[in-house]
Every structure is written in C-alpha cells, then in structure tokens.
Motif scaffolding. Structure first.
Motif, short mmCIF file in Angstrom:
data_model
loop_
_atom_site.label_atom_id
_atom_site.label_comp_id
_atom_site.label_asym_id
_atom_site.label_seq_id
_atom_site.Cartn_x
_atom_site.Cartn_y
_atom_site.Cartn_z
N LEU A 1 10.97 -4.16 -10.45
CA LEU A 1 9.90 -4.83 -11.20
C LEU A 1 8.53 -4.36 -10.70
O LEU A 1 7.65 -4.01 -11.48
N ALA A 2 8.38 -4.33 -9.37
CA ALA A 2 7.08 -3.95 -8.80
C ALA A 2 6.76 -2.49 -9.13
O ALA A 2 5.60 -2.16 -9.46
N SER A 3 7.75 -1.62 -9.07
CA SER A 3 7.50 -0.20 -9.39
C SER A 3 7.06 -0.08 -10.84
O SER A 3 6.12 0.67 -11.15
N GLY A 4 7.71 -0.80 -11.72
CA GLY A 4 7.34 -0.76 -13.13
C GLY A 4 5.94 -1.31 -13.35
O GLY A 4 5.13 -0.73 -14.07
N LEU A 5 5.65 -2.43 -12.70
CA LEU A 5 4.33 -3.06 -12.87
C LEU A 5 3.22 -2.13 -12.37
O LEU A 5 2.13 -2.07 -12.95
N ALA A 6 3.53 -1.39 -11.30
CA ALA A 6 2.52 -0.50 -10.70
C ALA A 6 2.06 0.57 -11.69
O ALA A 6 0.94 1.08 -11.57
N SER A 7 2.90 0.89 -12.66
CA SER A 7 2.52 1.95 -13.59
C SER A 7 1.85 1.38 -14.85
O SER A 7 1.54 2.12 -15.77
N ILE A 8 1.64 0.07 -14.88
CA ILE A 8 0.99 -0.54 -16.05
C ILE A 8 -0.51 -0.65 -15.80
O ILE A 8 -0.93 -1.16 -14.75
N GLY B 1 -4.17 -1.88 -15.57
CA GLY B 1 -4.73 -3.22 -15.41
C GLY B 1 -3.96 -4.06 -14.40
O GLY B 1 -4.34 -5.19 -14.10
N VAL B 2 -2.83 -3.50 -13.89
CA VAL B 2 -2.05 -4.24 -12.89
C VAL B 2 -2.15 -3.50 -11.57
O VAL B 2 -2.07 -2.28 -11.51
N SER B 3 -2.33 -4.24 -10.51
CA SER B 3 -2.40 -3.63 -9.19
C SER B 3 -1.33 -4.26 -8.29
O SER B 3 -1.32 -5.48 -8.08
N VAL B 4 -0.42 -3.42 -7.81
CA VAL B 4 0.64 -3.90 -6.92
C VAL B 4 1.16 -2.72 -6.12
O VAL B 4 1.21 -1.59 -6.62
N ASP B 5 1.52 -2.97 -4.87
CA ASP B 5 2.09 -1.90 -4.03
C ASP B 5 3.59 -2.19 -3.88
O ASP B 5 3.97 -3.08 -3.11
N ASP C 1 5.82 -0.84 -2.26
CA ASP C 1 6.33 -0.71 -0.89
C ASP C 1 6.20 -2.01 -0.10
O ASP C 1 6.79 -2.17 0.96
N ARG C 2 5.36 -2.90 -0.62
CA ARG C 2 5.18 -4.17 0.09
C ARG C 2 6.20 -5.22 -0.32
O ARG C 2 6.19 -6.33 0.21
N VAL C 3 7.02 -4.89 -1.31
CA VAL C 3 8.01 -5.87 -1.76
C VAL C 3 9.22 -5.79 -0.83
O VAL C 3 9.93 -4.80 -0.79
N GLU C 4 9.41 -6.86 -0.07
CA GLU C 4 10.49 -6.85 0.93
C GLU C 4 11.69 -7.66 0.49
O GLU C 4 12.80 -7.44 0.93
N THR C 5 11.45 -8.66 -0.36
CA THR C 5 12.57 -9.54 -0.78
C THR C 5 12.52 -9.76 -2.29
O THR C 5 12.49 -8.78 -3.04
N ASN C 6 12.51 -11.01 -2.74
CA ASN C 6 12.64 -11.26 -4.18
C ASN C 6 11.34 -11.73 -4.84
O ASN C 6 11.38 -12.22 -5.96
N ILE C 7 10.23 -11.63 -4.11
CA ILE C 7 8.96 -12.13 -4.67
C ILE C 7 7.99 -10.96 -4.85
O ILE C 7 7.81 -10.15 -3.94
#
Ligand code: TLP
Length: 340
Positions: free
Chosen positions: A261-268, A270-274, A276-282
């Motif tokens: 989910l985070a990898s997909g969001l990172a390519s959208i 207007g969305v900013s997310v790393d 690599d920082r996702v360690e569990t389910n949040i």
C-alpha cells in the motif's frame, strides 16, 4: 467499500464463531469461567508473566495499569503521541487524578536520556513520577516497532529511579512478527503489559493485562469498579484463544500488504510517504497540499475509508479481512480520486 480505518474492523471468522459457540462458560465474577481462565493462563505464559486478566478493551488494560502504579497527584512519563495521552478520553486524569508527562520522541522512539530528563527529582511540591509507559508498536508514529536496546536502557533508568514500567502492547504481536523476537522477550523488561486481541488478531472484543500476581489481583478489583466484571465471558475469551492459535502468524501478510500500500501511495501525486518506514500494518501518509479531512471525504466517495490523524496526515491500516486485491483496488481508487 475498502475500509482501511483500523485493524479493529476485523470480523470474526466462521471458525472463530464456532469456537465461541462451543466455549465452556461460567461466572467470571466468581472466577469460574473456564475459558476466560484458560485464556488468561495462555496469555500469561506466552508473555512470560505470572498472571493475566481479561478486560474489555485496550483502554481498560492501560487505565488499570495506570491505576495500579499510581495514586492521585502522581505522574506517568510517556511519549507525546502515545494512546494513553491522546485517545483515552483523558481517563488518567478523569478517573485517577493522574497527570501525564509527555515527552516528544522521534517517530515514536524515546531514548533513555529523554526519559531520564523527564523524571522529576520528586520534591514534594512536584507531581510524583511513578511509572514510565511505552507503546509497542507505536500507533500514531505509524506502527513503529520500538528498538529493544532502547527499551532496555529506559528500563534501567526507570528502575534506578524506582519507577514502574508499563507497556501498551496493543500490537505487540505485530512487533514480534516483524522482528522475529518472541513476545515474551519484547515484554520482559516491563512490570505490566496490556495486549489486544481485537486488533490484527481479529477477535471481536477483548484485551488482556498481564503482570505480577499481586498486581493482577488488585486489577481485578479496579476492573470491577469500572463495571468490567463480566459474567459468561468465556464466549469472548474463546475468540481470543482461537485468534492467538490461528491468526497470529498471519500478521506477516498484513505487514506485506501495508508495504504494498505504501509503495503504491508513494507513486501517487500529492501523497508523501516513505515505504521504507512501514514496519508493520500501519501506514501514515501525508497530503501536504490538502486538508486531511477533505481527502477523507473524497476517498470515501471513491470507495476507500481512511482516517485523518493530523491536519495533513492520514492513516491506513491493513488487517486480515483485506487481501492484496483490495490493496490494489484501493490504490487505483486513491489515484483517481486525488487526480480529480
Ligand atoms: N487504537 C485505535 C484508536 O483508538 C486510535 C485504533 O484504531 O488504532 N493502545 C493502542 C496502541 C491502540 O492503538 C489502541 C486502539 C488502544 C490501546 C485501545 O484499544 P481499545 O480500542 O480496545 O480500547
């Protein structure tokens, strides 16, 4: 609708419902519910503590711990983003007359020096520091797993100053699955630990407070005061036992889905997310150019539910009812909704 608001949304499976229906029960206020007793034994054993108490919620587990370790006028040292300080309706103050000394961490992490600096000397005119409370995984920081050496160093500081040590381990199972460190080792430094069965593990209701026998007996009394003395509670305890036995290892799938989910969001845009920082389910993600509440509404129209956590920050949580296809569908919907 793809509902990513929380892992508390999991619904009991058919097998879990069967286990609940078949549970042997008794009156738990008389400590006579065999299934509740069994769950308490299993959780105490798994977490390496003497005793355990089934409670209605994570909030109740934490608040019983606050009560056990403090008296009115005392202080709890905790991280600024923690659940006890932000999402428990100010219960520590309202119920127990206890103040929280919140310390700003770094993505949920506190160092021993941070904690040491926050523990007051204990002059009579000051709030009396009595307990250090940590949260693992750290929810608001984005499911961050505490670094075990930090926890051990903080324990040393707490012990040296005569303070108790509590862990809000609502998602300790996720921390254990993510690190490969058994739960009992992760919680060994703590006096009391509150764990949830109703989040990623997928039970409909229930948490467990573990600790020394004497404290847990006292907790039973405070639980009763709060109206938490339940009767044929084995129906719920059976769901917890089933979850521990059959669902715990599946948390690894939730973690994979969160990274996806985070990898997909990172390519959208207007969305900013790393990712690599996702360690569990949040997954905490930012929408720097928009209000989080506006994005929540827009995504809802697109069939995706997420939660606003700060002005420009949203939270999405993966759990066992959501498969990889749901994550992919959510990503398509988010990309469309934010492009519009
Ligand atoms: N957290 C909920 C909300 O209250 C934010 C969620 O959706 O994540 N400790 C931690 C770390 C938690 O995340 C939660 C629930 C609790 C305690 C409280 O558990 P419950 O909801 O069972 O009282």
């Amino acid at each position: 609708m793809i509902d990513l608001r929380s892992d508390t949304l999991t619904r009991p499976t058919d097998a879990m419902r069967r286990a609940m229906a078949a549970a042997e029960v008794g009156d738990d206020v008389f400590s006579e519910d065999p299934t509740a007793i069994r769950l308490q034994e299993v959780v105490a054993e798994r977490l390496g503590k003497e005793a355990a108490l089934f409670v209605s919620s994570g909030v109740m587990g934490n608040q019983l711990a606050v009560r056990l370790h403090t008296r009115p006028g005392d202080e709890v040292v905790c991280e600024a983003g923690c659940h006890i300080a932000n999402y428990e309706s100010a219960a520590s103050a309202a119920l127990w007359g206890v103040q929280l000394r919140t310390v700003e961490g770094s993505r949920g992490h506190l160092s021993a020096a941070d904690v040491e600096n926050a523990i007051r000397p204990g002059h009579y005119w000051e709030p009396q520091p009595r307990v250090v409370a940590l949260e693992n995984t750290h929810n608001k920081a984005g499911g961050v797993v505490l670094r075990h050496p930090d926890v051990l160093a903080i324990e040393r500081v707490a012990r040296a100053r005569g303070l108790a040590f509590h862990c809000d381990g609502a998602r300790i199972w996720n921390a254990s699955v993510a690190t490969g460190i058994p739960e009992r080792d992760l919680v060994a430094p703590f006096d009391t630990v509150s764990v949830c069965l109703s989040k990623g593990l997928g039970a409909p209701v229930g948490s467990v407070l573990v600790g020394p026998t004497e404290l847990i007996s006292e907790a039973r009394r405070y639980r009763k005061m709060l109206g938490g003395g339940m009767r044929q509670v084995g129906l719920l305890a059976a769901a917890g036992l089933h979850a521990l036995e059959h669902h715990r290892d599946d948390l690894a799938v939730d973690h994979e889905n969160a990274r996806r989910l985070a990898s997909g969001l990172a390519s959208i845009r207007g969305v900013s997310v790393d990712p690599d920082r996702v360690e569990t389910n949040i997954v905490m993600f930012d929408v720097p150019d928009r209000a989080a509440t506006e994005v929540v509404a827009r995504l809802k129209e697109a069939g995706v539910l997420v939660a606003a956590f700060a002005r420009h920050t949203l939270r999405a949580v993966t759990y066992r009812d959501l498969g990889r296809a749901d994550i992919d569908a959510a990503l398509i919907a988010v990309a469309r909704a934010l492009a519009a």
